[in-house]
Design an enzyme around this catalytic site. Sequence first.
Site, PDB file in Angstrom:
ATOM      1  N   ASN A  21       4.241  67.477  90.713  1.00 51.87           N
ATOM      2  CA  ASN A  21       3.909  66.555  89.730  1.00 51.87           C
ATOM      3  C   ASN A  21       4.374  65.306  89.882  1.00 51.87           C
ATOM      4  OD1 ASN A  21       1.989  67.954  87.527  1.00 51.87           O
ATOM      5  ND2 ASN A  21       3.635  69.476  87.842  1.00 51.87           N
ATOM      6  N   MET A  94      14.090  71.185  83.644  1.00 50.00           N
ATOM      7  CA  MET A  94      14.451  72.746  83.163  1.00 50.00           C
ATOM      8  C   MET A  94      15.658  72.657  82.213  1.00 50.00           C
ATOM      9  SD  MET A  94      12.415  74.605  84.467  1.00 50.00           S
ATOM     10  CE  MET A  94      12.773  76.189  84.184  1.00 50.00           C
ATOM     11  N   LYS A  95      16.057  71.354  81.904  1.00 52.43           N
ATOM     12  CA  LYS A  95      17.025  71.192  80.673  1.00 52.43           C
ATOM     13  C   LYS A  95      16.365  70.827  79.457  1.00 52.43           C
ATOM     14  CE  LYS A  95      20.661  72.080  83.247  1.00 52.43           C
ATOM     15  NZ  LYS A  95      21.431  73.094  82.921  1.00 52.43           N
ATOM     16  N   ILE A  96      17.022  71.220  78.595  1.00 54.28           N
ATOM     17  CA  ILE A  96      16.624  70.847  77.225  1.00 54.28           C
ATOM     18  C   ILE A  96      17.146  69.556  76.598  1.00 54.28           C
ATOM     19  CG2 ILE A  96      16.163  71.624  74.662  1.00 54.28           C
ATOM     20  CD1 ILE A  96      15.826  74.443  75.756  1.00 54.28           C
ATOM     21  N   LEU A  97      16.575  68.630  76.347  1.00 54.50           N
ATOM     22  CA  LEU A  97      17.357  67.372  75.848  1.00 54.50           C
ATOM     23  C   LEU A  97      17.454  67.311  74.468  1.00 54.50           C
ATOM     24  CD1 LEU A  97      14.615  64.968  77.660  1.00 54.50           C
ATOM     25  CD2 LEU A  97      17.014  65.132  78.357  1.00 54.50           C
ATOM     26  N   ASN A 111       5.595  65.540  78.319  1.00 52.91           N
ATOM     27  CA  ASN A 111       6.001  66.682  79.345  1.00 52.91           C
ATOM     28  C   ASN A 111       4.625  67.548  79.693  1.00 52.91           C
ATOM     29  OD1 ASN A 111       7.555  69.013  80.402  1.00 52.91           O
ATOM     30  ND2 ASN A 111       7.142  70.266  78.733  1.00 52.91           N
ATOM     31  N   HIS A 113       3.098  71.300  80.544  1.00 50.48           N
ATOM     32  CA  HIS A 113       3.546  72.789  80.402  1.00 50.48           C
ATOM     33  C   HIS A 113       2.397  73.759  80.798  1.00 50.48           C
ATOM     34  CE1 HIS A 113       5.581  76.104  78.616  1.00 50.48           C
ATOM     35  NE2 HIS A 113       4.644  76.565  78.154  1.00 50.48           N
TER      36      HIS A 113
HETATM   37  C1  GRF Z   1       4.936  72.972  86.466  1.00 53.63           C
HETATM   38  O1  GRF Z   1       3.996  74.250  86.587  1.00 53.63           O
HETATM   39  C2  GRF Z   1       4.998  72.503  85.122  1.00 53.63           C
HETATM   40  O2  GRF Z   1       4.027  72.611  84.448  1.00 53.63           O
HETATM   41  C3  GRF Z   1       6.404  73.185  84.772  1.00 53.63           C
HETATM   42  O3  GRF Z   1       7.210  73.461  85.936  1.00 53.63           O
HETATM   43  C4  GRF Z   1       6.242  73.338  87.064  1.00 53.63           C
HETATM   44  C5  GRF Z   1       6.575  72.221  87.790  1.00 53.63           C
HETATM   45  O4  GRF Z   1       6.144  72.139  89.178  1.00 53.63           O
HETATM   46  N1  GRF Z   1       6.972  72.615  83.619  1.00 53.63           N
HETATM   47  P1  GRF Z   1       6.615  70.964  90.204  1.00 53.63           P
HETATM   48  O5  GRF Z   1       8.011  70.880  90.318  1.00 53.63           O
HETATM   49  O6  GRF Z   1       5.944  69.741  89.407  1.00 53.63           O
HETATM   50  O7  GRF Z   1       5.763  71.240  91.514  1.00 53.63           O
END
Ligand code: GRF
Length: 193
Positions: A21, A94-97, A111, A113
């Site tokens: 992403n 992966m951290k919660i702010l 974000n 999801h």
């Molecule tokens: C994605 O599926 C996103 O929706 C989730 O974590 C994944 C991250 O993928 N929150 P990448 O690191 O952007 O490839």
Amino acid sequence: MKFFGSNKINTGVFISGTGSNLKNLIKFSLKKNSPIKIIFVCSNNKDAKGLQYAKKYSIKKKIFEFKNHRSDENKILNYLKKNKIELLCLAGFMKILSKKFIKSYQGKIINIHPSLLPKYKGLNTHYKAIINNDKFSGCTVHYVNSKLDSGKIILQKKVKILKKDTTSSLAKKILKIEHLIYPKAINKILTNL
Ligand code: GRF
């Protein structure tokens, strides 16, 4: 927050892993009509594969392992303010702010999801969709508030779950549409596109 003319909005992207992403958002930001300029990549994981994209595109990157959550958040906030960063895009972060952090960037943190929120907040979304025999899953771009994956929805897109789908085939399909809707969601909140 609105984007006017050629003044792109300084943006930071927060990652923890692969960074597909991030890569996609960088490419989007480099388009002439994009409302954002990515000037900062933050990772809590020094080995995040996605950090390679910061390097490749000469974007400032910083690693905060969040061992001391409060002090790392304060350091990040200082950096963001100093560099006039106005939009934060979480992308597999992966951290919660903390509430305090979110409050100081109220309405400016978004974000992505991998589920059709409000269904399946948190982890293992693809597994949950498959095990529940859902006909559809998808992804959601939303504002970040103090409750996990619960902020106002900006954009959502669904995909069909086929009988033959596994968690990994579904994850792949959804990642593809993540790459479509994250830029669209940014355009939606910053421009009238
Ligand atoms: C994605 O599926 C996103 O929706 C989730 O974590 C994944 C991250 O993928 N929150 P990448 O690191 O952007 O490839």
